[in-house]
Scaffold this motif. Structure first.
Motif, PDB file in Angstrom:
ATOM      1  N   ASP A  37       9.219  -6.295   1.551  1.00 51.09           N
ATOM      2  CA  ASP A  37       7.560  -6.494   2.464  1.00 51.09           C
ATOM      3  C   ASP A  37       7.729  -5.054   3.108  1.00 51.09           C
ATOM      4  O   ASP A  37       6.094  -5.052   3.365  1.00 51.09           O
ATOM      5  CB  ASP A  37       7.785  -8.155   2.767  1.00 51.09           C
ATOM      6  N   GLU A  90      -0.051   0.630   0.343  1.00 47.99           N
ATOM      7  CA  GLU A  90      -0.429   0.282  -1.023  1.00 47.99           C
ATOM      8  C   GLU A  90      -1.411  -0.561  -1.035  1.00 47.99           C
ATOM      9  O   GLU A  90      -2.123  -1.530  -0.774  1.00 47.99           O
ATOM     10  CB  GLU A  90       1.016  -1.108  -0.613  1.00 47.99           C
ATOM     11  N   ASN A 105      -4.969  -2.231  -3.013  1.00 39.57           N
ATOM     12  CA  ASN A 105      -5.027  -3.516  -3.543  1.00 39.57           C
ATOM     13  C   ASN A 105      -5.835  -2.695  -4.966  1.00 39.57           C
ATOM     14  O   ASN A 105      -5.858  -1.920  -5.420  1.00 39.57           O
ATOM     15  CB  ASN A 105      -6.213  -3.540  -2.533  1.00 39.57           C
ATOM     16  N   ASP A 106      -6.181  -3.797  -6.014  1.00 39.58           N
ATOM     17  CA  ASP A 106      -6.343  -3.130  -7.358  1.00 39.58           C
ATOM     18  C   ASP A 106      -7.656  -2.857  -6.645  1.00 39.58           C
ATOM     19  O   ASP A 106      -8.918  -3.020  -5.990  1.00 39.58           O
ATOM     20  CB  ASP A 106      -6.564  -5.169  -7.935  1.00 39.58           C
ATOM     21  N   LYS A 107      -7.606  -1.965  -7.600  1.00 35.75           N
ATOM     22  CA  LYS A 107      -9.354  -1.241  -8.207  1.00 35.75           C
ATOM     23  C   LYS A 107      -9.652  -0.768  -6.724  1.00 35.75           C
ATOM     24  O   LYS A 107     -10.815   0.251  -6.879  1.00 35.75           O
ATOM     25  CB  LYS A 107     -10.566  -2.132  -8.242  1.00 35.75           C
ATOM     26  N   PRO A 138       2.645  -1.414  -5.192  1.00 32.40           N
ATOM     27  CA  PRO A 138       3.403  -2.815  -4.127  1.00 32.40           C
ATOM     28  C   PRO A 138       4.650  -3.360  -5.334  1.00 32.40           C
ATOM     29  O   PRO A 138       4.809  -3.267  -6.269  1.00 32.40           O
ATOM     30  CB  PRO A 138       2.365  -3.649  -4.500  1.00 32.40           C
ATOM     31  N   ARG A 139       5.438  -3.858  -4.116  1.00 31.30           N
ATOM     32  CA  ARG A 139       6.711  -4.820  -5.082  1.00 31.30           C
ATOM     33  C   ARG A 139       6.177  -5.591  -6.285  1.00 31.30           C
ATOM     34  O   ARG A 139       4.877  -6.522  -5.949  1.00 31.30           O
ATOM     35  CB  ARG A 139       7.538  -5.666  -4.091  1.00 31.30           C
ATOM     36  N   ASP A 140       6.713  -5.449  -7.645  1.00 30.18           N
ATOM     37  CA  ASP A 140       6.712  -6.698  -8.151  1.00 30.18           C
ATOM     38  C   ASP A 140       5.215  -6.250  -9.180  1.00 30.18           C
ATOM     39  O   ASP A 140       4.578  -7.480  -9.694  1.00 30.18           O
ATOM     40  CB  ASP A 140       6.504  -8.571  -7.410  1.00 30.18           C
ATOM     41  N   TYR A 141       4.544  -5.818  -8.428  1.00 36.48           N
ATOM     42  CA  TYR A 141       3.183  -4.704  -9.955  1.00 36.48           C
ATOM     43  C   TYR A 141       4.210  -3.626 -10.460  1.00 36.48           C
ATOM     44  O   TYR A 141       4.387  -2.409  -9.992  1.00 36.48           O
ATOM     45  CB  TYR A 141       2.416  -4.822  -8.720  1.00 36.48           C
ATOM     46  N   LEU A 185      -1.086   1.309 -11.621  1.00 41.45           N
ATOM     47  CA  LEU A 185      -1.932   2.022 -13.249  1.00 41.45           C
ATOM     48  C   LEU A 185      -2.387   3.071 -12.201  1.00 41.45           C
ATOM     49  O   LEU A 185      -3.764   2.337 -11.551  1.00 41.45           O
ATOM     50  CB  LEU A 185      -2.415   0.884 -14.309  1.00 41.45           C
ATOM     51  N   ALA A 198      -5.483   0.165 -10.485  1.00 41.47           N
ATOM     52  CA  ALA A 198      -5.083  -1.055 -11.147  1.00 41.47           C
ATOM     53  C   ALA A 198      -3.919  -1.375 -11.441  1.00 41.47           C
ATOM     54  O   ALA A 198      -3.301  -0.652 -11.259  1.00 41.47           O
ATOM     55  CB  ALA A 198      -6.118  -1.008 -12.930  1.00 41.47           C
ATOM     56  N   LEU A 199      -3.634  -2.533 -10.442  1.00 40.18           N
ATOM     57  CA  LEU A 199      -2.461  -3.093 -10.873  1.00 40.18           C
ATOM     58  C   LEU A 199      -1.815  -3.963 -12.283  1.00 40.18           C
ATOM     59  O   LEU A 199      -2.954  -4.517 -12.985  1.00 40.18           O
ATOM     60  CB  LEU A 199      -2.511  -3.750  -9.284  1.00 40.18           C
TER      61      LEU A 199
END
Lengths: 194, 280
Positions: free
Chosen positions: A44, A60, A62-64, A76-79, A82, A89-90
């Motif tokens: 984390d 990290e 955020n999306d978009k 970010p972890r676990d994504y 792109l 994009a995640l």
């Protein structure tokens, strides 16, 4: 040739490698720097940790979120992270080569959008992630930089990258940041969309 | 020279993908045209490799003339690989901040939009059961793919994943032994059917379908990351309209309400975990 984005991939040994590369990036670095460091699902606090070694703002995305020069972005972890025309994009698609985030996914999407304006950097790591992505960056006319396997904490990723494509520079870790700083001397285009 | 060829190739491929998605929509009604381009491209190219087809145009021929081929593409486009109690702190915060709100309701309707293979649905069912709320809840778990929903309904997951899920469960504030909830069978486990007695699995397409009920809780985590901004706005409106006043809305860790059309209509329930409450 102007470059517009730096993408960095690393795995085992990457934390100490990044602690050496990130602080040496020049203030006002003219490109966005996007980093995939293989990390566990519960890692984390990596972002806060790396920020201590980096003068450029590090986050990290955020999306978009829009991609801005002079910032460092950490997947970010676990994504998967792109690159798209208008931002990040995640994705929670399946891990690629056991990795999520995957270096290949980042590199391939960066090449798709930024084409020959991408600088791909592969640092230490014990697997082969990044090799295929670096080959794509090269095929699109981008610039490929690999940490010298001889001094790398783990030779796997650098060696796989070197085997996968004809890289432009094989550099010992301490020289990588200054190499990237040099690339910024050229005036980059103000933004991709323009 | 080769760089130029590559960029022409990319441009051609992007045109072919747009045509494939248009065809998929007009023939089958599944609308992926406003999906986020990078990931959808990856998935289409991945499916093509699996089908051993070299160009998107040839793949389009197969998808438009062969239902089974289309169904495989649909699965490829709709599977998100998630885990039970993904982001344990989200579930922990749900326990501490949302459960007390739900206790005050006589019945609770929950919509899990884009439930994929169901890991997070079973997680929520377990949480609600431990809080003594499950009996008065109905969970509507929806996805666009029939195949994905069938898997979700089965509630069968790989045994190998249980170690990770157990850790997540404990960090999410789990109150029992995680293994109490499933029975192992060879390499798989099956979750106890009691967990799905109040779950309704059903097809729903966030892109083309409207609201179908009013809910007290809507979870739509890591689903809209696959949409472009225009489609995200549509879905944010749909969710807003489907949520009762003071209803709770949960997003994925790296999704933001900021800059969406409904941002001002919610207040944060937590500073870190993406749980919001509709306030106007």
């Amino acid at each position: 040739m102007t470059f517009e984005i730096v993408v960095i991939g690393t795995s085992y040994g990457g934390l100490s490698a990044l602690q050496e590369v990130l602080p040496a990036l020049a203030p006002g670095f003219g490109m966005p720097v996007v980093v995939v460091q293989h990390r566990g699902k519960d890692s984390d606090n990596l972002c806060e940790f790396l920020q201590r070694y980096c003068a450029l703002p590090l986050s990290e995305p955020n999306d978009k979120e829009a991609i801005a020069p002079g910032r460092v972005y950490l997947a970010p972890r676990d994504y998967h992270l792109l690159i798209e025309k208008d931002g990040f994009a995640l994705s929670t698609e399946a891990p690629v080569g056991y990795a999520r985030p995957s270096v290949n996914v980042l590199f391939e999407s960066a090449a798709d959008v930024y084409q020959e304006h991408v600088v791909g950097v592969v640092l230490t790591g014990a697997n082969t992630d990044g090799a295929r992505g670096l080959a794509k960056i090269k095929a699109y006319g981008g610039l490929c930089v690999v940490e010298d396997p001889a001094g790398a904490k783990s030779r796997g990723m650098p060696e796989a990258a070197i085997a996968a494509t004809s890289v432009d520079a094989i550099l010992p870790l301490p020289e990588i940041a200054s190499f990237l700083n040099q690339l910024c001397r050229h005036e980059p285009r103000s933004s991709y969309a323009s | 020279m080769s760089a130029l060829l590559q960029s022409d190739q990319t441009q051609l491929e992007d045109i072919e993908i747009a045509l494939l998605l248009e065809g998929l929509y007009r023939v089958y009604g599944f609308d992926f045209r406003d999906y986020s381009p990078a990931s959808i491209k990856r998935r289409i190219l991945e499916r093509m490799r699996a089908e051993k087809i070299a160009t998107v145009s040839a793949y389009q021929d197969c998808v438009l003339h062969d239902d089974a081929c289309m169904e495989r593409l649909l699965v490829g486009l709709s599977v998100h690989v998630t885990s039970m109690f993904r982001d344990p702190s989200f579930y922990h915060t749900f326990r501490t901040k949302v459960v007390p709100i739900l206790r005050t309701y006589p019945t609770v309707r929950i919509w899990h939009a884009g439930c994929s293979t169901g890991e997070e649905v079973y997680s929520m069912a377990i949480l609600l059961q431990e809080e003594g709320l499950y009996r008065k809840c109905v969970i509507y778990a929806t996805d666009i793919s029939r195949d994905v929903l069938r898997k979700a309904r089965e509630g069968i997951f790989p045994l190998a994943a249980m170690q990770e899920y157990t850790g997540n469960y404990m960090r999410a504030g789990g109150k029992h032994e995680f293994s109490d909830y499933y029975t192992a069978h060879y390499d798989n486990v099956i979750f106890h059917p009691a967990l799905k007695t109040n779950v309704v699995f059903s097809e729903h397409n966030l892109v083309t379908d409207g609201s179908f009920n009013e809910f007290h809780v809507i979870l739509c985590r890591n689903v809209m990351i696959y949409f472009n901004k225009a489609l995200q706005e549509r879905v944010h409106n749909l969710i807003y309209e489907s949520l009762s006043m003071f209803g709770v809305f949960g997003l994925g860790n790296k999704e933001s309400l900021k800059f969406t059309p409904r941002a001002d209509f919610y207040e944060k329930l937590d500073n870190r975990d993406k749980l919001y409450r509709k306030v106007k």
